[in-house]
Design a protein around this motif. Structure first.
Motif, mmCIF file in Angstrom:
data_model
loop_
_atom_site.group_PDB
_atom_site.id
_atom_site.type_symbol
_atom_site.label_atom_id
_atom_site.label_comp_id
_atom_site.label_asym_id
_atom_site.label_seq_id
_atom_site.Cartn_x
_atom_site.Cartn_y
_atom_site.Cartn_z
ATOM 1 N N SER A 60 27.166 -1.377 -26.732
ATOM 2 C CA SER A 60 27.196 -2.634 -25.905
ATOM 3 C C SER A 60 28.556 -3.218 -25.807
ATOM 4 C CB SER A 60 26.174 -3.637 -26.360
ATOM 5 O OG SER A 60 26.933 -4.404 -27.280
ATOM 6 N N ALA A 72 16.921 -3.828 -27.986
ATOM 7 C CA ALA A 72 17.215 -2.684 -27.759
ATOM 8 C C ALA A 72 16.702 -1.792 -28.820
ATOM 9 C CB ALA A 72 18.853 -2.217 -27.791
ATOM 10 N N TRP A 267 27.603 -0.156 -16.282
ATOM 11 C CA TRP A 267 27.086 -0.839 -17.525
ATOM 12 C C TRP A 267 26.009 -1.995 -17.145
ATOM 13 C CZ3 TRP A 267 25.550 -0.942 -22.326
ATOM 14 C CH2 TRP A 267 25.222 -2.174 -23.059
ATOM 15 N N VAL A 270 23.066 -1.194 -14.587
ATOM 16 C CA VAL A 270 22.369 -0.035 -15.188
ATOM 17 C C VAL A 270 21.743 0.120 -16.354
ATOM 18 C CG1 VAL A 270 22.966 1.511 -13.197
ATOM 19 C CG2 VAL A 270 24.190 1.724 -15.467
ATOM 20 N N ARG A 271 22.618 -0.682 -17.622
ATOM 21 C CA ARG A 271 22.261 -0.462 -18.630
ATOM 22 C C ARG A 271 22.014 -1.809 -19.548
ATOM 23 N NH1 ARG A 271 26.471 3.117 -21.689
ATOM 24 N NH2 ARG A 271 25.228 2.430 -23.336
ATOM 25 N N ARG A 272 22.694 -2.912 -19.132
ATOM 26 C CA ARG A 272 22.733 -3.917 -19.928
ATOM 27 C C ARG A 272 21.520 -4.851 -19.872
ATOM 28 N NH1 ARG A 272 23.404 -9.382 -19.987
ATOM 29 N NH2 ARG A 272 24.962 -10.265 -21.572
ATOM 30 N N SER A 281 17.287 -3.833 -17.820
ATOM 31 C CA SER A 281 18.447 -3.770 -16.970
ATOM 32 C C SER A 281 17.931 -4.131 -15.602
ATOM 33 C CB SER A 281 19.113 -2.572 -17.040
ATOM 34 O OG SER A 281 18.514 -1.511 -16.329
ATOM 35 N N ASP A 284 16.368 -0.915 -14.025
ATOM 36 C CA ASP A 284 15.093 -0.824 -14.538
ATOM 37 C C ASP A 284 14.005 -1.655 -14.027
ATOM 38 O OD1 ASP A 284 15.978 1.436 -16.011
ATOM 39 O OD2 ASP A 284 16.481 0.491 -18.103
#
Length: 291
Positions: A60, A72, A267, A270-272, A281, A284
């Protein structure tokens, strides 16, 4: 029946382990052997969880605190308690990043035409993608001078759907961000774009661009950051996680632009994990809505 918890409870209460073992017909040697095995297993589990905490925290960029690290881990199938994660992170010196003091950058135009507040602080996530957007401007320090960043965020999913950078604060900065967002998302007519009362957002130029795209403009009150809380929150997150990670400034505006692109597109979107999205995210979250 497992009597060891009862003996352990008596021990913690200051009572005699010998007497408790005699009453429950368990040898003291068996009790201490069992106790040692339990503690050893706990230590091994703590060591494994500490390693996983470190991997998630490093992934992260050092931004996640215990709540997001815990979320996570749960998403990868690691069953653990949030307090246990927090304890192990404290013991190993892992911390999330805290917000920096806010600097006021909004410069209102007293001659600007009145515009309504169409959101009334309703920044809750929803299923209505491309119906409510918000935006703001911040600045990033570089060795060449300030780099100004304007963003457009979809309130429903927290996704940054448009952004632009420049070495100035002219209105073209925010019109470029809004135009990019409209080209990318292709919203239906009637979309609300909310901002503060900065002169760029109350300008005739932005009004003309918004009208050409059938976007309704909305503004909060002057000097009240809560009226544009989501946009303010994004900038606080960006400066906490990106600027703190890479140092106080970049060598050039071009280097800062690259860092912002990698942060937003690689980041944040798409991922955080976002707590308001159930620790998902923005991408998602939107994928789940489309399913």
């Amino acid at each position: 029946m497992n009597v060891h918890p009862f003996i352990e409870a008596e021990k913690c209460a200051g009572h005699s382990v010998k007497r408790a073992c005699e009453l429950l017909k368990v040898s003291r040697a068996a009790f201490y052997a069992r106790r040692f095995d339990i503690l050893s297993k706990r230590r091994r589990q703590d060591a494994e969880l500490t390693e996983r905490n470190s991997l998630v925290h490093a992934g992260s960029r050092g931004a996640y605190g215990a709540p997001r690290v815990h979320a996570a881990l749960r998403q990868t199938g690691t069953l653990c308690g949030r307090r246990r994660v927090a304890r192990l992170m404290r013991e190993t010196g892992l911390t999330g990043r805290c917000r920096r003091p806010r600097v006021r950058t909004t410069v209102p135009d007293p001659r600007a035409a009145h515009r309504p507040d169409l959101l009334d602080r309703d920044f809750a996530p929803s299923t209505g993608l491309n119906t409510r957007w918000c935006g703001d401007i911040t600045y990033i320090a570089t060795a060449e001078g300030w780099l100004y960043l304007a963003t457009v965020i979809d309130i429903a999913s927290r996704k940054v759907v448009g952004w632009a950078t420049a070495d100035h604060l002219r209105t073209s900065l925010v019109t470029q961000a809004l135009t990019t967002a409209c080209q990318t998302r292709k919203p239906k007519p009637g979309l609300v774009f909310h901002s503060d009362r900065g002169c760029q957002y109350t300008s005739r130029e932005l009004a003309a661009v918004a009208a050409s795209k059938s976007v309704r403009l909305s503004v909060g009150r002057t000097g009240v950051c809560w009226d544009n809380a989501l946009a303010e929150s994004f900038f606080a997150t960006l400066k906490r996680e990106l600027v703190a990670a890479d140092g106080p400034m970049w060598s050039s505006r071009a280097a800062a632009r690259v860092a912002i692109f990698e942060y937003v597109e690689g980041w944040y979107n798409v991922r955080r994990l976002h707590s308001s999205l159930g620790y998902r995210s923005p991408t998602d979250y939107e994928t789940a809505l489309a399913a």
